[in-house]
Write a protein that holds these residues in place. Structure first.
Motif, PDB file in Angstrom:
ATOM      1  N   SER A  53     -24.301  80.251  28.705  1.00 17.85           N
ATOM      2  CA  SER A  53     -24.225  78.713  28.641  1.00 17.85           C
ATOM      3  C   SER A  53     -22.822  78.094  28.215  1.00 17.85           C
ATOM      4  CB  SER A  53     -25.298  78.280  27.657  1.00 17.85           C
ATOM      5  OG  SER A  53     -24.971  78.900  26.425  1.00 17.85           O
ATOM      6  N   TYR A  54     -21.862  79.043  27.735  1.00 19.55           N
ATOM      7  CA  TYR A  54     -20.532  78.042  27.144  1.00 19.55           C
ATOM      8  C   TYR A  54     -19.733  77.462  28.265  1.00 19.55           C
ATOM      9  CZ  TYR A  54     -16.997  81.027  29.251  1.00 19.55           C
ATOM     10  OH  TYR A  54     -15.927  81.475  29.929  1.00 19.55           O
ATOM     11  N   ASN A  55     -20.040  77.855  29.466  1.00 19.23           N
ATOM     12  CA  ASN A  55     -19.299  76.975  30.304  1.00 19.23           C
ATOM     13  C   ASN A  55     -20.191  76.435  31.260  1.00 19.23           C
ATOM     14  OD1 ASN A  55     -19.747  79.547  31.805  1.00 19.23           O
ATOM     15  ND2 ASN A  55     -17.726  79.601  32.848  1.00 19.23           N
ATOM     16  N   ALA A  56     -21.393  76.165  31.116  1.00 21.84           N
ATOM     17  CA  ALA A  56     -22.480  75.928  32.361  1.00 21.84           C
ATOM     18  C   ALA A  56     -22.788  74.265  31.909  1.00 21.84           C
ATOM     19  CB  ALA A  56     -23.747  76.663  31.950  1.00 21.84           C
ATOM     20  N   ASP A  57     -22.731  73.552  33.351  1.00 21.85           N
ATOM     21  CA  ASP A  57     -23.048  72.269  33.378  1.00 21.85           C
ATOM     22  C   ASP A  57     -24.328  72.095  33.515  1.00 21.85           C
ATOM     23  OD1 ASP A  57     -20.720  70.862  32.348  1.00 21.85           O
ATOM     24  OD2 ASP A  57     -20.288  70.251  34.493  1.00 21.85           O
ATOM     25  N   ARG A  58     -24.920  72.970  34.512  1.00 16.42           N
ATOM     26  CA  ARG A  58     -26.578  72.661  34.846  1.00 16.42           C
ATOM     27  C   ARG A  58     -26.915  73.943  35.231  1.00 16.42           C
ATOM     28  NH1 ARG A  58     -25.337  69.343  38.496  1.00 16.42           N
ATOM     29  NH2 ARG A  58     -25.283  70.590  40.255  1.00 16.42           N
ATOM     30  N   MET A  59     -28.469  74.283  35.383  1.00 20.25           N
ATOM     31  CA  MET A  59     -29.002  75.297  35.329  1.00 20.25           C
ATOM     32  C   MET A  59     -30.093  74.794  36.599  1.00 20.25           C
ATOM     33  SD  MET A  59     -27.694  78.053  34.157  1.00 20.25           S
ATOM     34  CE  MET A  59     -29.018  79.185  34.693  1.00 20.25           C
ATOM     35  N   ASN A  80     -29.342  78.824  40.509  1.00 24.53           N
ATOM     36  CA  ASN A  80     -28.066  78.345  40.645  1.00 24.53           C
ATOM     37  C   ASN A  80     -27.552  77.924  39.594  1.00 24.53           C
ATOM     38  OD1 ASN A  80     -25.588  77.598  42.070  1.00 24.53           O
ATOM     39  ND2 ASN A  80     -26.578  75.638  42.141  1.00 24.53           N
ATOM     40  N   ARG A  81     -26.491  78.495  39.161  1.00 24.87           N
ATOM     41  CA  ARG A  81     -25.739  77.796  37.668  1.00 24.87           C
ATOM     42  C   ARG A  81     -24.510  77.095  38.231  1.00 24.87           C
ATOM     43  NH1 ARG A  81     -21.924  79.774  33.833  1.00 24.87           N
ATOM     44  NH2 ARG A  81     -21.677  81.759  35.261  1.00 24.87           N
ATOM     45  N   THR A  82     -24.235  75.883  37.817  1.00 20.30           N
ATOM     46  CA  THR A  82     -22.934  74.945  38.100  1.00 20.30           C
ATOM     47  C   THR A  82     -22.032  75.236  36.932  1.00 20.30           C
ATOM     48  OG1 THR A  82     -24.294  73.668  39.293  1.00 20.30           O
ATOM     49  CG2 THR A  82     -22.339  72.911  38.953  1.00 20.30           C
ATOM     50  N   THR A  83     -21.005  75.597  37.000  1.00 17.27           N
ATOM     51  CA  THR A  83     -19.958  75.605  35.855  1.00 17.27           C
ATOM     52  C   THR A  83     -19.336  74.526  35.683  1.00 17.27           C
ATOM     53  OG1 THR A  83     -18.300  76.391  37.424  1.00 17.27           O
ATOM     54  CG2 THR A  83     -19.758  78.194  36.605  1.00 17.27           C
ATOM     55  N   ALA A  84     -18.775  74.183  34.720  1.00 15.92           N
ATOM     56  CA  ALA A  84     -18.059  72.909  33.917  1.00 15.92           C
ATOM     57  C   ALA A  84     -16.772  72.697  34.698  1.00 15.92           C
ATOM     58  CB  ALA A  84     -18.091  73.191  32.463  1.00 15.92           C
ATOM     59  N   LYS A  85     -16.622  71.304  34.964  1.00 14.30           N
ATOM     60  CA  LYS A  85     -15.481  70.823  35.577  1.00 14.30           C
ATOM     61  C   LYS A  85     -14.722  69.847  34.619  1.00 14.30           C
ATOM     62  CE  LYS A  85     -17.850  70.721  40.128  1.00 14.30           C
ATOM     63  NZ  LYS A  85     -18.152  69.724  41.150  1.00 14.30           N
ATOM     64  N   ALA A  86     -13.422  69.885  34.741  1.00 14.31           N
ATOM     65  CA  ALA A  86     -12.567  69.010  34.297  1.00 14.31           C
ATOM     66  C   ALA A  86     -13.076  67.622  34.303  1.00 14.31           C
ATOM     67  CB  ALA A  86     -11.147  69.098  34.509  1.00 14.31           C
ATOM     68  N   LEU A  87     -12.909  66.865  33.267  1.00 15.48           N
ATOM     69  CA  LEU A  87     -13.320  65.379  33.099  1.00 15.48           C
ATOM     70  C   LEU A  87     -12.095  64.675  32.883  1.00 15.48           C
ATOM     71  CD1 LEU A  87     -16.165  65.961  30.521  1.00 15.48           C
ATOM     72  CD2 LEU A  87     -16.377  65.908  33.289  1.00 15.48           C
ATOM     73  N   LEU A  88     -12.124  63.377  33.689  1.00 20.34           N
ATOM     74  CA  LEU A  88     -11.226  62.440  33.521  1.00 20.34           C
ATOM     75  C   LEU A  88     -11.015  61.632  32.244  1.00 20.34           C
ATOM     76  CD1 LEU A  88     -11.007  61.353  37.315  1.00 20.34           C
ATOM     77  CD2 LEU A  88      -9.504  62.821  36.133  1.00 20.34           C
ATOM     78  N   ALA A 121      -7.242  68.575  32.619  1.00 20.71           N
ATOM     79  CA  ALA A 121      -7.453  70.132  32.221  1.00 20.71           C
ATOM     80  C   ALA A 121      -8.390  69.956  31.468  1.00 20.71           C
ATOM     81  CB  ALA A 121      -6.017  70.398  32.160  1.00 20.71           C
ATOM     82  N   ARG A 122      -9.295  71.375  31.584  1.00 21.46           N
ATOM     83  CA  ARG A 122     -10.037  71.698  30.462  1.00 21.46           C
ATOM     84  C   ARG A 122     -10.010  73.432  30.415  1.00 21.46           C
ATOM     85  NH1 ARG A 122     -16.554  69.980  31.211  1.00 21.46           N
ATOM     86  NH2 ARG A 122     -17.282  70.408  29.122  1.00 21.46           N
ATOM     87  N   PHE A 123     -10.286  73.578  28.933  1.00 19.93           N
ATOM     88  CA  PHE A 123     -10.198  75.113  28.641  1.00 19.93           C
ATOM     89  C   PHE A 123     -11.247  74.975  27.428  1.00 19.93           C
ATOM     90  CE2 PHE A 123      -9.001  78.040  25.173  1.00 19.93           C
ATOM     91  CZ  PHE A 123      -8.935  78.979  25.847  1.00 19.93           C
ATOM     92  N   ILE A 124     -12.070  76.084  27.884  1.00 22.85           N
ATOM     93  CA  ILE A 124     -13.189  76.737  27.008  1.00 22.85           C
ATOM     94  C   ILE A 124     -13.158  77.973  26.649  1.00 22.85           C
ATOM     95  CG2 ILE A 124     -15.865  76.723  26.763  1.00 22.85           C
ATOM     96  CD1 ILE A 124     -15.845  74.741  29.606  1.00 22.85           C
ATOM     97  N   ALA A 125     -13.305  78.248  25.470  1.00 19.72           N
ATOM     98  CA  ALA A 125     -13.151  79.759  25.009  1.00 19.72           C
ATOM     99  C   ALA A 125     -14.455  80.102  24.199  1.00 19.72           C
ATOM    100  CB  ALA A 125     -12.186  79.959  24.074  1.00 19.72           C
TER     101      ALA A 125
END
Length: 199
Positions: A53-59, A80-88, A121-125
């Motif tokens: 779930s750390y980089n998931a936007d939607r399940m 289907n798992r949608t991963t996170a995207k960079a936000l403006l 740009a987005r960074f997730i750890a």
């Protein structure tokens, strides 16, 4: 929900179940309404990358024939798992979790806009040392890094690029004892032998 895996989420979803296997990577099987589902998608494409779930936007769970509308799914269903995207926009998030078994889990999510309305740009750890009530069975240690870039050169065109690095270790769940049935057979008495000796 305070869950970090697809399996935990499925266990709380009506008409679904997870059968845990002994495979190393991600062989746990999922069933919708008693039927095996073999379509685990990531951004609408088939993938064996372990879900988290750390980089998931939607399940998205599709049970039954409606799943054929999703790329790669069949009439049995699909996930289907949608991963996170960079936000403006600028955004920060820090999360720390623990439980009664000694699990330690930390997440860091940093999003920065580089050019107003055009580039970000987005960074997730993630660092997790997972434990369960059955040691050493069920242990899961993972370190993950996820990056995303969004570029919007013109109002109607958006380019999203993502990348992920995973260092993942898991101790397998094996409910069966190892039994050696070959050695007793080899050391046992031989019966029914055919003798070719002539008298």
């Amino acid at each position: 929900m305070a869950t970090s895996s697809t399996n935990a989420l499925l266990n709380s979803t009506p008409e679904s179940e997870v059968n845990y296997s002994n495979t190393f990577f991600c062989g746990d099987s999922t069933r919708f309404r008693g039927i095996l589902v073999e379509n685990i998608l990531r951004n609408s494409f088939k993938s064996n990358i372990p879900n988290d779930s750390y980089n998931a936007d939607r399940m998205e769970f599709s049970r039954g024939p409606n799943a054929i509308r999703v790329n790669g799914s069949s009439t049995t269903g699909g996930i289907n798992r949608t991963t996170a995207k960079a936000l403006l926009q600028d955004k920060n998030r820090v999360l720390f979790r623990t439980d009664q078994y000694g699990t330690l889990r930390g997440e860091l999510d940093v999003n920065r806009k580089i050019i107003e309305g055009q580039l970000s740009a987005r960074f997730i750890a993630l660092r997790e040392e997972g434990k369960t009530w059955r040691e050493p069975v069920g242990l899961k240690d993972q370190t993950r890094y996820y990056g995303a870039i969004k570029w919007k050169p013109v109002p109607r065109v958006t380019v999203d690029v993502t990348a992920e690095n995973i260092d993942w270790a898991r101790s397998l769940k094996n409910p069966y004892r190892v039994v050696d049935r070959v050695t007793p057979f080899l050391n046992g008495p031989r019966t029914g032998r055919i003798s070719n000796s002539s008298g």
